[in-house]
Design a protein around this motif. Structure first.
Motif, PDB file in Angstrom:
ATOM      1  N   GLY A  11      40.191  53.901  47.380  1.00  0.00           N
ATOM      2  CA  GLY A  11      40.866  54.604  48.476  1.00  0.00           C
ATOM      3  C   GLY A  11      41.775  55.688  47.933  1.00  0.00           C
ATOM      4  N   GLY A  14      43.146  58.476  50.075  1.00  0.00           N
ATOM      5  CA  GLY A  14      43.912  58.124  51.268  1.00  0.00           C
ATOM      6  C   GLY A  14      45.397  58.378  51.094  1.00  0.00           C
ATOM      7  N   GLN A  15      46.159  58.064  52.141  1.00  0.00           N
ATOM      8  CA  GLN A  15      47.590  58.392  52.056  1.00  0.00           C
ATOM      9  C   GLN A  15      48.355  57.487  51.087  1.00  0.00           C
ATOM     10  N   ILE A  16      48.003  56.223  50.996  1.00  0.00           N
ATOM     11  CA  ILE A  16      48.670  55.380  49.984  1.00  0.00           C
ATOM     12  C   ILE A  16      48.254  55.847  48.585  1.00  0.00           C
ATOM     13  N   GLU A  42      36.154  56.166  45.447  1.00  0.00           N
ATOM     14  CA  GLU A  42      36.138  56.587  46.854  1.00  0.00           C
ATOM     15  C   GLU A  42      34.742  56.390  47.424  1.00  0.00           C
ATOM     16  N   VAL A  87      42.882  49.517  47.487  1.00  0.00           N
ATOM     17  CA  VAL A  87      43.640  50.091  48.594  1.00  0.00           C
ATOM     18  C   VAL A  87      42.731  50.478  49.758  1.00  0.00           C
ATOM     19  N   GLY A  88      41.573  51.029  49.459  1.00  0.00           N
ATOM     20  CA  GLY A  88      40.651  51.489  50.509  1.00  0.00           C
ATOM     21  C   GLY A  88      40.108  50.311  51.312  1.00  0.00           C
ATOM     22  N   VAL A 129      45.525  45.664  48.491  1.00  0.00           N
ATOM     23  CA  VAL A 129      46.473  46.247  49.439  1.00  0.00           C
ATOM     24  C   VAL A 129      45.808  46.424  50.805  1.00  0.00           C
ATOM     25  N   ASN A 131      44.019  46.072  54.199  1.00  0.00           N
ATOM     26  CA  ASN A 131      44.090  44.969  55.167  1.00  0.00           C
ATOM     27  C   ASN A 131      42.740  44.583  55.750  1.00  0.00           C
ATOM     28  N   HIS A 187      49.956  38.370  55.047  1.00  0.00           N
ATOM     29  CA  HIS A 187      50.514  39.704  55.298  1.00  0.00           C
ATOM     30  C   HIS A 187      50.058  40.146  56.690  1.00  0.00           C
TER      31      HIS A 187
END
Ligand code: NAX
Length: 328
Positions: A11, A14-16, A42, A87-88, A129, A131, A187
């Protein structure tokens, strides 16, 4: 000179990812003396933007950054990875049922787990990270049978940091005075931030606060719903704070917790505190020499017990759902 550590970030466009990569490259993830090589993973549609981010990373001339490679194939992306930040993920969109969300993410985390199993370095450490982080971590872990299960972790450090900050505001303490806070469970909105064992400048935090009503009606919901409040205010979900928490999580895992303190990590349960073995749930942990251990022997009062149980029940449901979908 040290061999660079290979850090894979999924990811990456992405923004993170944008908030995370520059801090990894500047030495905040592993330490100011540890060179890193970045491997950005990606999907094909994200490749061009990832290349743009890589150009900016080049333009920083970070002394510790020894290479950047970009991939859209997980087998290449995780090749030789020592640290992987997953993250992605597939976000929940309007009208999406939980089953759809879990299977869409299974389609991401199962192949990524298999690629980690086949290609990552022997000392691989994984932080999920994206979700639903705990259950995505479970899916990746199940697809990586040759990697020790404890290397798969999920991020609750943002919740942990949010709770410290809220508690500091309430009591007028400095954030550095707050120790031994715990996030338990998932989480998600059911997470339980526990201050009964926390300390504020050496005093029991629950006693300093002295207001169970504030705990139940303000503190817990504020921490649990902070993500939604950020979206409401910013028009976009938490990014820099999430990246910061990912940095904290891995930095603590690798470099250890301070004496007398602990942190919160989503990790495979060994059955401690009545959390069914194998579930990836958040616990109080200490870290040392690149390993973590669950803090044992804490007295769990009734207020805490029912909240931990509720969040763990949600994790059980998610696990059963992904089991039914054949994802674990
Ligand atoms: P963005 O939508 O900005 O970025 C996600 C990126 O992932 C995109 O560039 C996309 O192309 C890429 N991607 C999608 N599938 C991929 C795959 N199979 N392989 C590689 N890359 C892939 O999301 P962002 O705001 O960066 O958030 C990322 C994830 O973090 C979301 O799932 C979000 O819910 C989760 N969060 C988790 C938090 C936590 O505390 N655990 C807090 C912050 C955040 O909400």
């Amino acid at each position: 000179t040290r061999t660079p550590v290979n850090v894979t970030v999924t990811g990456a466009a992405g923004q993170i990812g944008y908030a995370l990569l520059f801090r990894i490259a500047s030495g905040h993830l592993l330490g100011a003396d540890v060179p890193v090589k970045l491997r950005l993973l990606e999907i094909p549609q994200g490749m061009k933007a990832a290349e743009g981010t890589a150009m900016e990373l080049d333009d920083c001339a970070f002394p510790l950054l020894k290479g950047i490679d970009i991939f859209d194939d997980p087998n290449q992306g995780f090749d030789g990875a020592n640290v992987a930040l997953l993250v992605g993920a597939r976000p929940r969109t309007k009208g999406m049922e939980r089953g759809d969300l879990l299977s869409a993410n299974g389609g991401i985390f199962k192949p990524q787990g298999a690629a980690i199993n086949a290609h990552a370095a022997d000392d691989i450490k994984v932080l999920v990270v994206g979700n639903p982080a705990n259950t995505n971590a479970l899916i990746a872990q199940a697809a990586a049978p040759d990697v020790p299960a404890e290397r798969f972790t999920a991020m609750t450090r943002l919740d942990h940091n949010r709770a410290i900050s809220q508690l500091a505001k309430k009591t007028g303490a400095d954030v550095t005075d707050i120790k031994r806070l715990t996030i338990w469970g998932n989480h998600s909105a059911t997470q339980y931030p526990d201050i009964f064992h926390a300390e504020i400048a050496g005093k029991n935090a629950a006693e300093v606060v002295g207001d169970e009503q504030w705990l139940a009606d303000t503190f817990i919901p504020t921490v649990a719903k902070r993500g939604a409040a950020i979206i409401e205010a910013r028009g976009a979900s938490s990014a820099a704070s999430a990246a910061n928490a990912a940095i904290d999580h891995v930095h603590t895992w690798v470099n250890g917790t301070a004496a007398g303190d602990w942190t919160s990590m989503g990790i495979p349960s060994d059955g401690s505190y009545g959390v069914p073995e194998g579930l990836i749930s958040s616990f109080p942990v200490t870290c040392k020499d690149g390993k973590y251990e669950i803090v044992q022997g804490l007295d769990i009062n009734e207020f805490s017990r029912k909240r931990i149980d509720a969040s763990v029940a949600e994790l059980v449901e998610e696990r059963d759902a992904v089991r039914e979908l054949g994802l674990i």
